[in-house]
Design a protein around this motif. Structure first.
Motif, PDB file in Angstrom:
ATOM      1  N   PRO A  45       0.805  -1.238   0.000  1.00  0.00           N
ATOM      2  CA  PRO A  45       0.000   0.000   0.000  1.00  0.00           C
ATOM      3  C   PRO A  45       0.830   1.277   0.000  1.00  0.00           C
ATOM      4  N   HIS A  46       2.111   1.168   0.280  1.00  0.00           N
ATOM      5  CA  HIS A  46       2.967   2.356   0.368  1.00  0.00           C
ATOM      6  C   HIS A  46       3.978   2.401  -0.774  1.00  0.00           C
ATOM      7  N   ALA A  47       3.634   1.780  -1.909  1.00  0.00           N
ATOM      8  CA  ALA A  47       4.592   1.657  -3.012  1.00  0.00           C
ATOM      9  C   ALA A  47       5.041   3.020  -3.535  1.00  0.00           C
ATOM     10  N   TRP A  48       4.116   3.977  -3.666  1.00  0.00           N
ATOM     11  CA  TRP A  48       4.499   5.278  -4.231  1.00  0.00           C
ATOM     12  C   TRP A  48       5.410   6.047  -3.283  1.00  0.00           C
ATOM     13  N   ARG A  49       5.203   5.894  -1.976  1.00  0.00           N
ATOM     14  CA  ARG A  49       6.103   6.544  -1.015  1.00  0.00           C
ATOM     15  C   ARG A  49       7.496   5.922  -1.090  1.00  0.00           C
ATOM     16  N   LEU A  50       7.560   4.616  -1.248  1.00  0.00           N
ATOM     17  CA  LEU A  50       8.858   3.951  -1.359  1.00  0.00           C
ATOM     18  C   LEU A  50       9.578   4.381  -2.632  1.00  0.00           C
ATOM     19  N   ALA A  51       8.829   4.546  -3.716  1.00  0.00           N
ATOM     20  CA  ALA A  51       9.442   5.021  -4.965  1.00  0.00           C
ATOM     21  C   ALA A  51      10.008   6.431  -4.785  1.00  0.00           C
ATOM     22  N   ALA A  52       9.276   7.272  -4.058  1.00  0.00           N
ATOM     23  CA  ALA A  52       9.771   8.622  -3.793  1.00  0.00           C
ATOM     24  C   ALA A  52      11.042   8.586  -2.949  1.00  0.00           C
ATOM     25  N   VAL A  53      11.111   7.669  -1.987  1.00  0.00           N
ATOM     26  CA  VAL A  53      12.306   7.543  -1.156  1.00  0.00           C
ATOM     27  C   VAL A  53      13.500   7.094  -1.997  1.00  0.00           C
ATOM     28  N   VAL A  54      13.271   6.146  -2.906  1.00  0.00           N
ATOM     29  CA  VAL A  54      14.365   5.677  -3.782  1.00  0.00           C
ATOM     30  C   VAL A  54      14.909   6.839  -4.612  1.00  0.00           C
ATOM     31  N   PHE A  55      14.003   7.634  -5.173  1.00  0.00           N
ATOM     32  CA  PHE A  55      14.437   8.806  -5.950  1.00  0.00           C
ATOM     33  C   PHE A  55      15.182   9.789  -5.064  1.00  0.00           C
ATOM     34  N   GLY A  56      14.687   9.984  -3.842  1.00  0.00           N
ATOM     35  CA  GLY A  56      15.362  10.880  -2.900  1.00  0.00           C
ATOM     36  C   GLY A  56      16.741  10.390  -2.510  1.00  0.00           C
ATOM     37  N   ILE A  57      16.907   9.080  -2.384  1.00  0.00           N
ATOM     38  CA  ILE A  57      18.220   8.513  -2.046  1.00  0.00           C
ATOM     39  C   ILE A  57      19.217   8.778  -3.171  1.00  0.00           C
ATOM     40  N   LEU A  58      18.758   8.654  -4.411  1.00  0.00           N
ATOM     41  CA  LEU A  58      19.636   8.931  -5.549  1.00  0.00           C
ATOM     42  C   LEU A  58      20.082  10.397  -5.540  1.00  0.00           C
ATOM     43  N   LEU A  59      19.135  11.308  -5.281  1.00  0.00           N
ATOM     44  CA  LEU A  59      19.490  12.722  -5.228  1.00  0.00           C
ATOM     45  C   LEU A  59      20.424  13.013  -4.051  1.00  0.00           C
ATOM     46  N   THR A  60      20.178  12.347  -2.916  1.00  0.00           N
ATOM     47  CA  THR A  60      21.036  12.555  -1.744  1.00  0.00           C
ATOM     48  C   THR A  60      22.464  12.120  -2.022  1.00  0.00           C
ATOM     49  N   ALA A  61      22.615  10.970  -2.680  1.00  0.00           N
ATOM     50  CA  ALA A  61      23.963  10.493  -3.011  1.00  0.00           C
ATOM     51  C   ALA A  61      24.662  11.471  -3.945  1.00  0.00           C
ATOM     52  N   GLY A  62      23.919  12.013  -4.916  1.00  0.00           N
ATOM     53  CA  GLY A  62      24.519  12.995  -5.822  1.00  0.00           C
ATOM     54  C   GLY A  62      24.953  14.252  -5.099  1.00  0.00           C
ATOM     55  N   ALA A  63      24.097  14.745  -4.184  1.00  0.00           N
ATOM     56  CA  ALA A  63      24.451  15.941  -3.422  1.00  0.00           C
ATOM     57  C   ALA A  63      25.643  15.694  -2.511  1.00  0.00           C
ATOM     58  N   ARG A  64      25.767  14.475  -2.004  1.00  0.00           N
ATOM     59  CA  ARG A  64      26.883  14.157  -1.113  1.00  0.00           C
ATOM     60  C   ARG A  64      28.188  14.019  -1.884  1.00  0.00           C
ATOM     61  N   LEU A  65      28.107  13.617  -3.139  1.00  0.00           N
ATOM     62  CA  LEU A  65      29.323  13.411  -3.933  1.00  0.00           C
ATOM     63  C   LEU A  65      29.832  14.688  -4.593  1.00  0.00           C
ATOM     64  N   ALA A  66      29.031  15.721  -4.610  1.00  0.00           N
ATOM     65  CA  ALA A  66      29.405  16.938  -5.343  1.00  0.00           C
ATOM     66  C   ALA A  66      30.517  17.764  -4.698  1.00  0.00           C
ATOM     67  N   PRO A  67      30.571  17.929  -3.354  1.00  0.00           N
ATOM     68  CA  PRO A  67      31.566  18.847  -2.774  1.00  0.00           C
ATOM     69  C   PRO A  67      33.015  18.604  -3.173  1.00  0.00           C
TER      70      PRO A  67
END
Length: 322
Positions: A45-67
């Motif tokens: 029942p929470h599939a769309w929230r999990l998909a949003a978290v996966v996308f957020g994790i990808l963005l977080t990793a990118g932001a962490r690797l940029a500095p």
């Protein structure tokens, strides 16, 4: 002070016991996949929230690797060019990525905490309903402390895992992959020099996990025994006092309490040994990279910005590896 009712559970009931204490399973691995499949059904029942978290994790990793890329550009381009405005841009970019990472971490963790709490709310309800349908004979063969531990302690472990551990796991894997890719693309010599220590780190982490996992399993079992000892004494307090069994009850509690205390210390001892060793390997890798990279910079074979960015990525690896 135990339950002495007998109603006969029948062979079909053992199958419904599932993962509760006392139930029978053909094998640990089969039980693991069966449990995982049942847990996944709670997340549908929470599939769309999990998909949003996966996308957020990808963005977080990118932001962490940029500095480190920004740092490399600042040292190699902005400073030698003598252009102060580029320093403002670099500083603003670093601040922006830091704020972006913080916001994404908050959203990811809050969303997973919400999903985890909803899943455990449903899971505890299903588990309680299942317990209420079991026969008296089941409770004759299972300690109440084990059942209480499953409903409280084990579900709390799941909450912590789904709340933040799973986010850290995938985020750290992405960061490690991104760091090694950047290091190899910047300078393969320094990257291979640092990667030479990976087998030793893997050996340390494997031995740590192999030794500490059964110890923490023993801690949970000891906690169940301690809970059962308290329950038996409190529920049967009238009987204890009637037959002057206070000393025997206290001795039983002291035994369980001592076992819980020592099992916790054993697990802490393993962590105290292996964690510093991993930290030593990380420090050794940093020292080797600075020594060899510094020689390359002096000889003109490597830019100073690349070495500074390299050390930034190495520092970034400390948390995921540990």
């Amino acid at each position: 002070m135990g339950n002495n009712h007998n109603t006969g559970g029948g062979p079909g009931e053992a199958q419904h016991h599932g993962n509760l204490p006392g139930g029978s399973q053909p094998g640990r691995q089969q039980r693991f996949w069966a449990t995982t499949k049942r847990l996944c059904s709670f997340f549908r029942p929470h599939a769309w929230r999990l998909a949003a978290v996966v996308f957020g994790i990808l963005l977080t990793a990118g932001a962490r690797l940029a500095p480190p890329w920004i740092t490399r550009y600042t040292v190699d381009v902005a400073i030698p060019a003598g252009r102060p405005e580029l320093l403002w841009y670099a500083g603003g970019a670093l601040l922006g990525f830091s704020l972006l990472e913080g916001a994404l971490v908050f959203l990811n963790r809050y969303t997973m905490e919400y999903v985890g709490q909803r899943v455990l709310f449903d899971l505890r309800g299903k588990l309680y309903e299942h317990l209420s349908r079991l026969s008296f004979s089941y409770y004759d063969s299972v300690r109440t402390g084990d059942i209480m531990a499953r409903i409280t302690s084990d579900t709390e472990v799941l909450r912590r895992f789904f709340g933040f551990a799973i986010i850290n796991l995938f985020s750290n894997l992405l960061v490690i992959a991104g760091v090694f890719f950047a290091m190899l693309s910047w300078d393969y010599r320094l990257a291979l020099l640092y990667l030479a220590l990976v087998p030793f780190m893997y050996h340390a982490m494997k031995n740590y996990a192999f030794k500490v996992r059964p110890l923490w399993r023993g801690v949970r079992q000891r906690m169940a025994g301690l809970t059962e000892a308290v329950r038996e004494t409190v529920v049967g307090m009238e009987t204890v006092k009637l037959f002057a069994r206070e000393e025997a009850a206290a001795a039983k509690f002291a035994t369980e309490n001592d076992g819980y205390y020592h099992s916790h210390l054993s697990a802490a001892r393993i962590s105290a040994v292996w964690m510093p060793y991993i930290s030593f390997l990380l420090g050794l890798g940093t020292a080797v990279v600075i020594w060899y990279g510094g020689r390359l910079v002096i000889g003109g074979g490597l830019s100073l910005g690349t070495l500074v960015g390299f050390t930034g990525y190495i520092a970034m690896l400390t948390r995921p590896i540990r």
